[in-house]
Design a protein around this motif. Sequence first.
Motif, PDB file in Angstrom:
ATOM      1  N   ALA A  44      70.821  -5.575  15.467  1.00 42.12           N
ATOM      2  CA  ALA A  44      72.403  -5.683  16.091  1.00 42.12           C
ATOM      3  C   ALA A  44      72.718  -4.372  16.407  1.00 42.12           C
ATOM      4  O   ALA A  44      73.770  -4.235  17.322  1.00 42.12           O
ATOM      5  N   CYS A  45      71.411  -3.816  18.142  1.00 38.38           N
ATOM      6  CA  CYS A  45      71.761  -3.116  18.618  1.00 38.38           C
ATOM      7  C   CYS A  45      72.663  -4.112  20.101  1.00 38.38           C
ATOM      8  O   CYS A  45      72.992  -4.802  20.338  1.00 38.38           O
ATOM      9  N   THR A  46      74.049  -3.253  20.639  1.00 39.37           N
ATOM     10  CA  THR A  46      73.876  -3.590  21.139  1.00 39.37           C
ATOM     11  C   THR A  46      74.328  -2.771  22.698  1.00 39.37           C
ATOM     12  O   THR A  46      74.952  -3.056  23.997  1.00 39.37           O
ATOM     13  N   GLY A  47      73.678  -1.781  22.534  1.00 41.05           N
ATOM     14  CA  GLY A  47      72.547  -1.226  24.140  1.00 41.05           C
ATOM     15  C   GLY A  47      74.040  -0.451  23.916  1.00 41.05           C
ATOM     16  O   GLY A  47      73.802  -0.139  25.659  1.00 41.05           O
ATOM     17  N   CYS A  48      75.055   0.458  23.973  1.00 38.32           N
ATOM     18  CA  CYS A  48      76.031   1.059  24.126  1.00 38.32           C
ATOM     19  C   CYS A  48      74.994   2.713  24.209  1.00 38.32           C
ATOM     20  O   CYS A  48      76.249   3.533  24.857  1.00 38.32           O
ATOM     21  N   CYS A  49      74.269   2.631  24.333  1.00 40.13           N
ATOM     22  CA  CYS A  49      73.241   3.647  24.219  1.00 40.13           C
ATOM     23  C   CYS A  49      74.668   5.732  23.549  1.00 40.13           C
ATOM     24  O   CYS A  49      73.879   6.349  24.483  1.00 40.13           O
ATOM     25  N   LEU A  50      75.046   5.124  22.717  1.00 42.13           N
ATOM     26  CA  LEU A  50      75.419   6.094  21.995  1.00 42.13           C
ATOM     27  C   LEU A  50      74.319   7.409  21.009  1.00 42.13           C
ATOM     28  O   LEU A  50      74.451   8.548  21.021  1.00 42.13           O
ATOM     29  N   CYS A  51      73.436   6.296  21.258  1.00 41.62           N
ATOM     30  CA  CYS A  51      72.264   7.237  20.345  1.00 41.62           C
ATOM     31  C   CYS A  51      71.220   8.174  20.969  1.00 41.62           C
ATOM     32  O   CYS A  51      70.977   9.448  21.117  1.00 41.62           O
ATOM     33  N   VAL A  52      71.277   7.113  22.855  1.00 35.00           N
ATOM     34  CA  VAL A  52      70.398   8.070  23.876  1.00 35.00           C
ATOM     35  C   VAL A  52      71.425   9.771  24.489  1.00 35.00           C
ATOM     36  O   VAL A  52      70.951  10.332  24.343  1.00 35.00           O
ATOM     37  N   ASN A  90      74.641   8.611  15.084  1.00 33.20           N
ATOM     38  CA  ASN A  90      75.611   8.222  16.089  1.00 33.20           C
ATOM     39  C   ASN A  90      75.770   5.991  15.866  1.00 33.20           C
ATOM     40  O   ASN A  90      77.033   6.071  16.396  1.00 33.20           O
ATOM     41  N   CYS A  91      74.513   6.365  15.616  1.00 33.15           N
ATOM     42  CA  CYS A  91      74.957   4.602  15.788  1.00 33.15           C
ATOM     43  C   CYS A  91      75.430   3.796  14.949  1.00 33.15           C
ATOM     44  O   CYS A  91      75.927   4.071  13.326  1.00 33.15           O
ATOM     45  N   LYS A  92      76.947   3.267  15.760  1.00 33.40           N
ATOM     46  CA  LYS A  92      77.718   2.810  14.491  1.00 33.40           C
ATOM     47  C   LYS A  92      77.386   1.519  13.809  1.00 33.40           C
ATOM     48  O   LYS A  92      78.242   0.837  13.102  1.00 33.40           O
TER      49      LYS A  92
HETATM   50  S1  SF4 Z   1      73.872   3.754  19.455  1.00 29.89           S
HETATM   51 FE1  SF4 Z   1      71.727   3.089  20.001  1.00 29.89          FE
HETATM   52  S2  SF4 Z   1      71.040   2.021  18.628  1.00 29.89           S
HETATM   53 FE2  SF4 Z   1      72.818   1.652  18.089  1.00 29.89          FE
HETATM   54  S3  SF4 Z   1      73.864   0.223  19.101  1.00 29.89           S
HETATM   55 FE3  SF4 Z   1      74.403   1.829  20.529  1.00 29.89          FE
HETATM   56  S4  SF4 Z   1      72.746   1.676  21.749  1.00 29.89           S
HETATM   57 FE4  SF4 Z   1      71.134   0.417  19.437  1.00 29.89          FE
END
Ligand code: SF4
Lengths: 140, 556
Positions: A44-52, A90-92
Amino acid sequence: MRIGTMLKDIIASMFKKNSTQHYPFEKNPTPERFRGNLYYDPSACTGCCLCVKDCPSKAIELVTIDRATKRFVLKYHMDRCVYCGQCAINCKFKCMGMSNKDWEHAALDKKEFTVYYGKDEDVKQFLEKLTASTDAETNE
Amino acid sequence: MNIEQILQAAEKILEPWNKETLRPEANRVDIVMQADDLHAATVALHEAHWGYLSAITGMDLGVDSGQMEALYHFCSGPAIVSLRVRVPRENTSIPSIADILPPAIFFERELSETLGFKVAGLDESDRLFIPDDWPPDVYPLRADFSPEQATPVAEKHVEEIPEQGMLTGNTFVIPIGPQHPALKEPGHFQFTVDGEIVTGAKMRLGYAHRGIEKAAESRSWFQNLYLFERVCGICSHTHAMAYCMGVEKLAQVEAPPRAHAIRELVAGLERIHSHLLWLGVAAHEAGFDTLFMYSWRDRETVMNLLEQVTGNRVNYSANVLGGVKCDIGAEQAEKIKEGVDYLETRIRHYLEVVTTDAMFLNRTRGIGSITAAEAERFGLLGPTARASGLMRDVRIEAPYGAYVRYPVSLVTRTNGDLEARCEVRLEELLVSCFAIRAILDNMPDGPLTVRMPRKIPAGETISRVEAPRGELLYFIKSNGGENPARVHVRTPSLCNWVSVLEKAVGRQLADVPMLIAGMDPCFSCNDRLVSVVRPHGSEILSWTQLRKLGIEYYSR
Ligand code: SF4
Ligand code: SF4
């Protein structure tokens, strides 16, 4: 004032089993919510990088193999992680969580603390590229 | 008196020196004054018995502004008055107020070592919390500091310890720590003894100094939560809570009631674990290892509860900016109640033990007594202050979060000795048990979190919470960015040290470990500085000297 105020406790303890456990032969089950190793579900990962972004110890890196087809590899540094769970919050898309099974960390080599998560073929492709580049470096 | 009246009273006292009055928050008044007036203003506040000095925050306002600022926070109940003193960066002289308020010496040391304030009359010949090999005239919290400046220099020479520790005749210096079998945490003390009687006491902290306040400047508001949670492993939740509540206040976001309730609940459990830990340590220092073992066995109950509720035993991470992470379901509530019931019976038992056991009482009754007046003068906080009859508890004086809805009652004693401190701490746990049950029975429904902005509006706030060891104060300043401009943490242990140093003098050396344990010091909390100058001067050993001493000692 009197003496021997704890004598009763001591006598009672003689008929009880030890409070200390013989770890690792005997283990407490970890509670449901226990925060052990991070796991990552790439589907399901969108690559939004909020987790990072909010990881306090820079323990995760997201490598994009191909954004259009949503192919990502998550590089996880277990040894840097402080198991706070902020990334999972953080991961939506609920791609992340902390395992309550996998928490015993001991290794003889630090390398084992860097793990790669992702779809099998993506991780394979990424690692091949990585080895190729390190080989190139050593050849130089 | 309501907050407004308390603040007006202070304003009136400070009238003669007042250059400008600011109202940063509803419960705060900032009085801008000149550095030269500071001493007189402090005397006036002190003589009028208006509150107590809670902390001094130093700030560098940046190279462009060319100014530095020191804020002297005085608290009285929920009201806070800060005396703001601005000085040019080139000439940072400020007067000392430690002659009126002894605990100020710690805060002034901090100003001097981290920001380079020149505090009048402060002995700068030794370092107190930054390393001995830190270069001179480099101040880590200044705006123009860069890590390259911090290259270690050869250590400054500090006076040698006298041969065999002997000063004259019967007078000896006994150094304890930083590594010592009788001290489980890294602190260094020097007791001058005449025979068995302590005649002087001195200390050096900073062995676990980590520069967290500096590190905070380069991390985002979210990342910092976990950094501050790690200031202390024992009261990690209160640190995170103080930080969260401060940032939420700045962002004008109110965490949902359910989140507040869970925060108080975890804080209650944390208090139980912290005080039981303390009880064990104090018992061990007194040579009562049975109590030590059993209290720590029972502490496991609360540790397991914390682990079940939050997911970890130590750094619980229950908080998140804008609320909490963990919910409490019906099943969990049952388990907590069960655990708390068991703990309550045990706590009652220990309360009986510490008040009746003849041997333990020999080590605690009448030892290290601090009168209310002395406690006031030393600026004590938390259970140590309450055992001397001071009504000092932020949960009651200035209720925050869920403490408004689930109040706790004040526990005090008047004799101020070690026995009273044991009683206060244990009785407080009973109060915590009641509060936990009240929360579980009336848990508000609703969400756990609200959305937090990434950028926090510019402003300053003070967040105070009652940690197990006493009032914890966070001063947080935002410039409107993603990172804080300044976070200043004043931990309770720091304020309580004066009592140990003052009280050790005149007692037998054998009582010292108990005195230290009696205030429940937390080294990682207060590793920021310290030394109190006592008569019969002794000295602080540098790292090389300690090492040399050790090598020589063992090669004999
Ligand atoms: S927060 Fe991280 S794991 Fe979740 S969708 Fe974004 S990049 Fe993927
Ligand atoms: S648990 Fe915390 S430290 Fe670990 S990867 Fe997630 S955000 Fe980073």
